[in-house]
Design an enzyme around this catalytic site. Sequence first.
Site, PDB file in Angstrom:
ATOM      1  N   ASP A   1      17.274 -40.761 -24.415  1.00 27.43           N
ATOM      2  CA  ASP A   1      17.194 -42.035 -24.988  1.00 27.43           C
ATOM      3  C   ASP A   1      18.111 -42.093 -26.601  1.00 27.43           C
ATOM      4  O   ASP A   1      16.940 -42.354 -27.461  1.00 27.43           O
ATOM      5  CB  ASP A   1      16.150 -43.177 -24.881  1.00 27.43           C
TER       6      ASP A   1
ATOM      7  N   ILE B   1       1.763 -52.552 -27.942  1.00 29.73           N
ATOM      8  CA  ILE B   1       1.509 -52.916 -29.306  1.00 29.73           C
ATOM      9  C   ILE B   1       1.243 -52.234 -30.154  1.00 29.73           C
ATOM     10  O   ILE B   1       0.783 -51.041 -30.418  1.00 29.73           O
ATOM     11  CB  ILE B   1      -0.566 -53.701 -29.202  1.00 29.73           C
ATOM     12  N   VAL B   2       1.937 -52.192 -31.446  1.00 34.33           N
ATOM     13  CA  VAL B   2       1.365 -51.449 -32.625  1.00 34.33           C
ATOM     14  C   VAL B   2       1.166 -52.089 -33.626  1.00 34.33           C
ATOM     15  O   VAL B   2       1.010 -52.785 -34.505  1.00 34.33           O
ATOM     16  CB  VAL B   2       3.661 -50.797 -33.060  1.00 34.33           C
TER      17      VAL B   2
ATOM     18  N   TYR C   1       5.193 -54.180 -23.639  1.00 39.52           N
ATOM     19  CA  TYR C   1       5.456 -52.936 -23.491  1.00 39.52           C
ATOM     20  C   TYR C   1       4.390 -52.484 -23.620  1.00 39.52           C
ATOM     21  O   TYR C   1       3.084 -51.783 -23.471  1.00 39.52           O
ATOM     22  CB  TYR C   1       6.404 -51.815 -23.496  1.00 39.52           C
TER      23      TYR C   1
ATOM     24  N   LYS D   1      -0.848 -48.649 -28.890  1.00 39.15           N
ATOM     25  CA  LYS D   1      -1.151 -49.174 -27.743  1.00 39.15           C
ATOM     26  C   LYS D   1      -0.932 -49.475 -26.530  1.00 39.15           C
ATOM     27  O   LYS D   1       0.159 -51.175 -26.390  1.00 39.15           O
ATOM     28  CB  LYS D   1      -2.395 -50.349 -28.080  1.00 39.15           C
TER      29      LYS D   1
ATOM     30  N   LEU E   1       1.244 -54.537 -36.348  1.00 32.75           N
ATOM     31  CA  LEU E   1       2.662 -54.132 -36.897  1.00 32.75           C
ATOM     32  C   LEU E   1       4.081 -54.663 -35.665  1.00 32.75           C
ATOM     33  O   LEU E   1       4.880 -55.365 -36.857  1.00 32.75           O
ATOM     34  CB  LEU E   1       2.972 -52.530 -37.302  1.00 32.75           C
TER      35      LEU E   1
ATOM     36  N   GLY F   1       5.574 -55.929 -28.217  1.00 27.33           N
ATOM     37  CA  GLY F   1       6.317 -56.390 -27.390  1.00 27.33           C
ATOM     38  C   GLY F   1       5.483 -56.335 -25.614  1.00 27.33           C
ATOM     39  O   GLY F   1       5.085 -56.455 -25.576  1.00 27.33           O
TER      40      GLY F   1
END
Lengths: 402, 361
Positions: free
Chosen positions: A187, A73-74, A71, A91, A66, A69
């Site tokens: 945040d 992975i989706v 940081y 992940k 999806l 980044g």
Amino acid sequence: MAFSPVITHEAASSIKVTATKAKSLAVRTNSTSQNEALSEAKSGGQELAERLNQETKDKYVKDKKLGEGTYAIVYLGHLKADPSSLVAIKKIKVNTEYRDGLSMDAIREVKYLQELSHPNIIALHAVFSSKNQNLNLVLEFLPLGDLEILIKDSEGIRYGTAEVKAWMGMLGRAVWFCHENFVLHRDIKPNNLLIAADGEVKLADFGLARSFADPYRPMTSQVITRWYRPPELLFGARYYSGAVDVWSMGTVFAELILRVPFLPGNTDLHQLELICNAIGTPTEENWPGISKLDGYVKFDKAITVPIRGKDFYLSRFGTAGPVGVDLLMSMLALDPRKRCTARQMLEHKWWMTEPQPTAKEDLPKKSGGLEKMGDDLKRRGGEIEDGRGDKVARKLNFGAAK
Amino acid sequence: MSKPPARNGAPQRRPGEEDDICPVCKSSRYLNPNMRFLVNPECYHKMCESCVDRIFSQGPAPCPVAGCARTLRKQRFRRQTFEDLQIEREVDIRRRVAAIFNRRESEFQTLRDYNNYLEEVETLTFNLLYNIDVATTEEKLASYARQNAADIANNKIISAQESASTEAQIAAQKEQARLHREAARNEEDEERREKEEGRQEFINKIAASNEDPDKIAKVVLKKSTARRTAADKLRQQEAAKVDNASAPLFQIQGLKPVVRPEPQKAYDPFGDYSIKTQYYTLQTQYEHPWLENAKTDPKITAGGFDVGEYCARAMMEAFGGLGVFVEDEVARREEAAGADVGTTAAAMAAGDGKEVGGDVL
């Protein structure tokens, strides 16, 4: 109490006792709780841990990516046993900064999400590690994007006070639940508020969360995306409380009404300037002890703005009604001790006044949230999008926090 | 006597109206061709417009017809709909009664009940029509209207909605017919154009080549047949589409009154959650020398740090373990694992339903 996509997680396996230091990760799943007994035989523990991990891993299937980044992975995924049960699998990449272990963000996320179970907080279904010791978080699938896209789409999406009230109510409940369990989110911003299939808003991204600090133990002030950061953090306060999240909620509330970010500062100083203009200049009179804060900047007497009165707010946020403006003002109080708590926010009489909050099924929706969820989850805490992330980048300074 | 077509706005007249004479002022249509007759539903005595203006402009006045003497108001004069004033009156009365007795068949348990009700209403109407027991009948009518005000209003709304939906349906049908006509016209134009083109092509081909004209004609014909079948197919598809679209419109008529949704529950900002301490009560103040500095040091307090929160957490951590029994927890966890609760702690927390004990976490 409603959970959006109903996902059934099988009571897995017959394993009851588990113990491990498995790969130095605290890998916990819904069916296992390794940390309970660490004194098991290490030789057997290693194998057992691997087997358990494998079992959890095999329960889920990754479908498509999806978003990616720096940081994380989706992926979109589903339960192997039930293809209709969708989940998001985040992940976390092996981080360059933390070669020897996991990034703090991931640890924070796992640590707090597994403790908090509330309809307005994103659910963490399971955690497992894949090859190369990548950490995978199985999260609730929230397909309808986030509040940010609803706020930004001022052409296509129209909403009124009743909708704002419904969203703020759900946000308030999530934050109240966190604080009640002594967790600071640190945040809160519209793109961390994801929307489930049934319209329920869920607080996500616990990468900056931590529990309430003990006395005399300083915390870092470099948290919360700048636009939503309260003045005490901008002044470098090292000892703070849930009031920081309440400020963020106040700015989100204002943003929901204005449909543009309320205080979009370019630098920390600019942010303070915007706060001074919009709310008033913090001084020793309206905030006793402020000058003792580490990062306190003295303001010129000539440009001091007095604390804004109710009329000033009414002219900008009149649509929320006088009672709503009262709530907003108490959420945006400069002195954190005068700011309302999450509980007081939910006890405010605004919730009882007309109009009634919209039912979550009737809230405005926008399609195309799938990619948005990918974007939201891959982000690291505290970033602003639009490529300005590097300018705003704030890293948690753990060295100083100790 | 042939009638000239109505001109310059003079009202259309029925035959035989020419020799109408106003019973009050005796002026005839011959003298006043624009004469209009009005009646008042109080007594249904006919008189001309100018009489009404003359007599009732100053306010209520008695009816000028000899022996009537009812007080009439100008506002209520209107044109009569029916030639026969008796019928005019009956229609008015029936309309009035029907507005009050507007029960529907669906409200009755059996057809017999409904018929009995209708008969009673008819008796009332008859009494009013023929002036039998007018006072008691009016009293009955009024008391019924008072007692059933809510039902009457409700049924009125329902019938208003029904008539509105009927109107909408009629409008939709009209629109559909118009579209049909338009489509037919377009198709006709298209066909004519194609025919023209075909002929042109035929002529061109004949002119350009020295082939047999019959052969060329066949090719052109084949083309137009293909086009026609394609058009037919398209038309059938269109028709199917229209049928599908109009199907629900017809169903609206037999609609049962919608059950009104349950009144909304009062909004609970906490979303039915409550967090209570089970094994201890939190004091507002805890004295401890170690905490004193944290309470007073401006460096700590100015940032908003609250010792009370620390105390609450310390208490929770001290007592949180009470009431946690591993066997129960395992049983509950297995139960909860079937539900959509993800983690162990979450399953535990959700175990006691809505009430999440702060000390259990």
